[in-house]
Scaffold this active site. Structure first.
Site, PDB file in Angstrom:
ATOM      1  N   GLU A 248       0.884  -1.176   0.000  1.00  0.00           N
ATOM      2  CA  GLU A 248       0.000   0.000   0.000  1.00  0.00           C
ATOM      3  C   GLU A 248       0.917   1.221   0.000  1.00  0.00           C
ATOM      4  O   GLU A 248       1.754   1.371   0.891  1.00  0.00           O
ATOM      5  CB  GLU A 248      -0.906   0.004   1.229  1.00  0.00           C
ATOM      6  CG  GLU A 248      -1.927  -1.120   1.251  1.00  0.00           C
ATOM      7  CD  GLU A 248      -2.914  -1.088   0.089  1.00  0.00           C
ATOM      8  OE1 GLU A 248      -3.098  -0.012  -0.525  1.00  0.00           O
ATOM      9  OE2 GLU A 248      -3.485  -2.141  -0.225  1.00  0.00           O
ATOM     10  N   CYS A 282      -1.763   9.550   3.859  1.00  0.00           N
ATOM     11  CA  CYS A 282      -1.673   9.019   2.489  1.00  0.00           C
ATOM     12  C   CYS A 282      -2.902   9.427   1.687  1.00  0.00           C
ATOM     13  O   CYS A 282      -2.828   9.557   0.471  1.00  0.00           O
ATOM     14  CB  CYS A 282      -1.518   7.505   2.509  1.00  0.00           C
ATOM     15  SG  CYS A 282      -2.847   6.690   3.418  1.00  0.00           S
TER      16      CYS A 282
HETATM   17  P1  NAD Z   1       8.997   4.797   3.315  1.00  0.00           P
HETATM   18  O1  NAD Z   1       8.668   4.032   2.072  1.00  0.00           O
HETATM   19  O2  NAD Z   1      10.198   5.640   3.315  1.00  0.00           O
HETATM   20  O3  NAD Z   1       9.173   3.777   4.553  1.00  0.00           O
HETATM   21  C1  NAD Z   1       8.158   2.857   4.897  1.00  0.00           C
HETATM   22  C2  NAD Z   1       8.784   1.708   5.656  1.00  0.00           C
HETATM   23  O4  NAD Z   1       9.666   1.001   4.777  1.00  0.00           O
HETATM   24  C3  NAD Z   1       9.649   2.138   6.856  1.00  0.00           C
HETATM   25  O5  NAD Z   1       9.504   1.213   7.905  1.00  0.00           O
HETATM   26  C4  NAD Z   1      11.048   2.078   6.287  1.00  0.00           C
HETATM   27  O6  NAD Z   1      12.037   1.868   7.264  1.00  0.00           O
HETATM   28  C5  NAD Z   1      10.943   0.867   5.363  1.00  0.00           C
HETATM   29  N1  NAD Z   1      11.938   0.821   4.292  1.00  0.00           N
HETATM   30  C6  NAD Z   1      12.692   1.846   3.801  1.00  0.00           C
HETATM   31  N2  NAD Z   1      13.492   1.385   2.816  1.00  0.00           N
HETATM   32  C7  NAD Z   1      13.229   0.059   2.686  1.00  0.00           C
HETATM   33  C8  NAD Z   1      13.713  -0.955   1.820  1.00  0.00           C
HETATM   34  N3  NAD Z   1      14.639  -0.703   0.907  1.00  0.00           N
HETATM   35  N4  NAD Z   1      13.207  -2.211   1.930  1.00  0.00           N
HETATM   36  C9  NAD Z   1      12.238  -2.486   2.837  1.00  0.00           C
HETATM   37  N5  NAD Z   1      11.747  -1.562   3.698  1.00  0.00           N
HETATM   38  C10 NAD Z   1      12.235  -0.298   3.620  1.00  0.00           C
HETATM   39  O7  NAD Z   1       7.686   5.623   3.681  1.00  0.00           O
HETATM   40  P2  NAD Z   1       7.482   6.628   4.905  1.00  0.00           P
HETATM   41  O8  NAD Z   1       8.233   7.881   4.626  1.00  0.00           O
HETATM   42  O9  NAD Z   1       7.683   5.922   6.180  1.00  0.00           O
HETATM   43  O10 NAD Z   1       5.911   6.914   4.779  1.00  0.00           O
HETATM   44  C11 NAD Z   1       5.364   7.848   3.902  1.00  0.00           C
HETATM   45  C12 NAD Z   1       4.780   7.156   2.686  1.00  0.00           C
HETATM   46  O11 NAD Z   1       3.858   6.155   3.098  1.00  0.00           O
HETATM   47  C13 NAD Z   1       3.999   8.102   1.802  1.00  0.00           C
HETATM   48  O12 NAD Z   1       4.286   7.826   0.452  1.00  0.00           O
HETATM   49  C14 NAD Z   1       2.550   7.753   2.120  1.00  0.00           C
HETATM   50  O13 NAD Z   1       1.630   8.061   1.107  1.00  0.00           O
HETATM   51  C15 NAD Z   1       2.657   6.295   2.340  1.00  0.00           C
HETATM   52  N6  NAD Z   1       1.523   5.791   3.106  1.00  0.00           N
HETATM   53  C16 NAD Z   1       0.599   5.043   2.453  1.00  0.00           C
HETATM   54  C17 NAD Z   1      -0.504   4.580   3.135  1.00  0.00           C
HETATM   55  C18 NAD Z   1      -1.528   3.716   2.465  1.00  0.00           C
HETATM   56  O14 NAD Z   1      -2.282   3.063   3.163  1.00  0.00           O
HETATM   57  N7  NAD Z   1      -1.586   3.684   1.157  1.00  0.00           N
HETATM   58  C19 NAD Z   1      -0.656   4.888   4.491  1.00  0.00           C
HETATM   59  C20 NAD Z   1       0.322   5.655   5.128  1.00  0.00           C
HETATM   60  C21 NAD Z   1       1.418   6.099   4.418  1.00  0.00           C
END
Ligand code: NAD
Length: 483
Positions: A248, A282
């Site tokens: 997501e 999001c």
């Molecule tokens: P992010 O993608 O930077 O990080 C999300 C998670 O992934 C964190 O726990 C991070 O440590 C981990 N991560 C980072 N690099 C990784 C890798 N290479 N492999 C595996 N895991 C890794 O996102 P963020 O900054 O934490 O959150 C913001 C984003 O999340 C925005 O784009 C927002 O729209 C999205 N979001 C989506 C929803 C939804 O339900 N669609 C809900 C909330 C947030």
């Protein structure tokens, strides 16, 4: 309870094998250290996975009632602890106390929902010949890797971990490194509610290290991820063919306002969707597409609203908008405001850092409204994830739908009108997974399917409620019973 700020692996709270730690800081006051957490490495992940693998079969074979009871008890504990956890959430992530309380209290409801799902893991029977029954049953998938973002650190985690546990899976949980304390608090609630100790592992640390180890290690059967598209795409490329992935991701959500709309009502809907949670939802509204006759009046009204919002530490009474959660977010939002200026946008409210005076130590920016951007503007397409809205005039519903859909994302969209034929056209045509009418793009029912289209989701199975919610966390076995 436990030693604070450790990993939880094999039923033991422990530091990272290397002993390394990282700092967790209050975004309203960077000098305020919330805590130090294990800066885990691949070795921590590869010791967590077999520990959960060894523990989960007993949980899977416990009765559905036993699993439901643990989740119901966790819901009760969460409700009791909600206000205390909410205060910590505000300190760790920055959202206002009211927003934090809403999230913490919602978790109790989430846990109850999935406790119920444990009791509803039905199979099916199929017509068969005499002396034979054909039926399908659901089994847990195995060990589920859970990777969550910081913006709803309790909510995102609960709506993955709770259904995973309800189905009898084991869980290796990696919270965002921005909100590790909330990850710990949720695990404590589950353990205190009676979850058998080895069934969940908590591995704190940075995404590229812990997240990559989790998605590429042997012994993980499924990965559920919420976060950015860039990371989601990397995970999709990493997962082995026999590991299922639920992704997501981001959004670029629009509110469309038709000519019959009441300006006050429309502006209030945009305010809630755009500036709630400091624009870091999001499903947050970041584009407003308004019928041309209302454009000037709406721009003025939104500018007046944005200017009045009190920005400050979320813990302070009367504050309407907290800081951005990280310095990287702060830089990104100010960067997009610069882009808006370069593209010829007219900043009618905000558009600046508030890092001065009493707010000098936090990631504060002013709620920002940008008008008159060209159709080509990056602010109309790219996810900003901050309190910035681009307002644009449209001539009719078809143009509004075309612009709303002219982005790689497809998460949430909303429409403000009383004109039913327009509502029906909009709902049927728009390429977004969530369609709201006369309400903000944010705010969703916990018992309805949640998820986007296009780059917002891989559509593996919808989260939250709905008929498919448990499909991701179970696999189907078909059994032929003969005499
Ligand atoms: P992010 O993608 O930077 O990080 C999300 C998670 O992934 C964190 O726990 C991070 O440590 C981990 N991560 C980072 N690099 C990784 C890798 N290479 N492999 C595996 N895991 C890794 O996102 P963020 O900054 O934490 O959150 C913001 C984003 O999340 C925005 O784009 C927002 O729209 C999205 N979001 C989506 C929803 C939804 O339900 N669609 C809900 C909330 C947030």
């Amino acid at each position: 309870m436990t030693s604070p700020h450790h990993n939880y692996i094999g039923g033991i709270w422990c530091p990272a094998a290397s002993g390394a730690m990282f700092d967790d800081r209050n975004p309203a006051d960077i000098g305020d250290l919330v805590g130090a957490f294990p800066d885990s490495a691949e070795a921590d992940v590869t010791s967590a996975i077999p520990a959960v693998r060894a523990a989960y079969p007993a949980w899977a074979s416990a009765s559905a009632e036993t699993r439901a009871d643990v989740l119901f008890r966790a819901a009760e504990l969460m409700a009791v602890r909600a206000d205390g956890i909410a205060a910590e959430l505000t300190r760790e992530e920055g959202k206002t106390l009211q927003e934090a309380r809403n999230e913490a209290r919602r978790i109790a409801a989430n846990l109850r929902l999935y406790a119920g799902e444990a009791l509803r893991l039905n199979g099916e029977t199929y017509p068969a010949g005499a002396q034979q029954f054909v039926l399908s049953i659901r089994e847990p998938v195995g060990v589920v890797g859970v990777i969550t973002p910081w913006n709803f650190p309790l909510s995102m985690a609960a709506r993955k971990i709770a259904p995973a546990l309800a189905a009898g899976n084991g869980v290796v949980f990696k919270p965002s490194e921005i909100t590790p304390l909330m990850g710990q608090r949720l695990v404590e609630v589950l353990l205190d509610a009676g979850l058998p100790s080895g069934v969940i592992a908590l591995v704190q640390g940075r995404g590229p290290v812990v997240g990559r180890a989790l998605t590429s290690s042997i012994g993980i059967d499924a990965v559920t991820f919420t976060g950015s598209f860039a990371v989601g795409r990397e995970i999709a490329r990493t997962l082995s063919t026999d590991v299922r992935g639920q992704l997501e991701m981001g959004g670029k959500n629009a509110t469309v306002i038709l000519a019959d709309a009441d300006i006050e009502k429309a502006a209030a809907i945009v305010e809630r969707g755009a500036f709630g949670l400091t624009g870091q939802a999001c499903t947050g509204t970041s584009r407003v597409l308004v019928a041309r006759p209302l454009y000037d009046a709406l721009v003025d009204r939104l500018a007046a609203i944005a200017t009045k919002i009190v920005v400050g530490p979320g813990s302070q009474e009367g504050v309407g908008m907290g800081p951005l959660a990280t310095t990287a977010q702060y830089d990104k939002v100010l960067g997009y405001i610069d882009i808006a200026r370069d593209e010829g946008g007219r900043i009618v409210a905000g558009g600046r850092s508030l890092r001065n005076g009493a707010l000098a130590a936090g990631n504060f920016v002013s709620p920002t409204v940008v008008a008159d951007l060209p159709h080509s503007s990056r602010l109309l397409r790219e996810e900003i994830f901050g309190p910035v809205i681009a307002v644009r005039a449209v001539d009719d519903l078809d143009e509004a739908i075309a612009i709303a859909d002219d982005t790689e994302y497809g998460l949430a969209v909303s429409l403000v009108t009383s004109h039913l034929p327009s509502v029906l056209t909009f709902a049927q045509k728009t390429q977004h997974g969530i369609v709201k009418v006369n309400s903000p793009t944010t705010g969703v029912a916990l018992n309805a399917p949640f998820g986007g289209f296009k780059h917002s989701s891989n559509q593996a199975a919808k989260e939250q409620g709905g008929a498919t919610v448990m499909d991701f966390y179970t696999r189907i076995k078909t059994i032929y019973l003969g005499a």
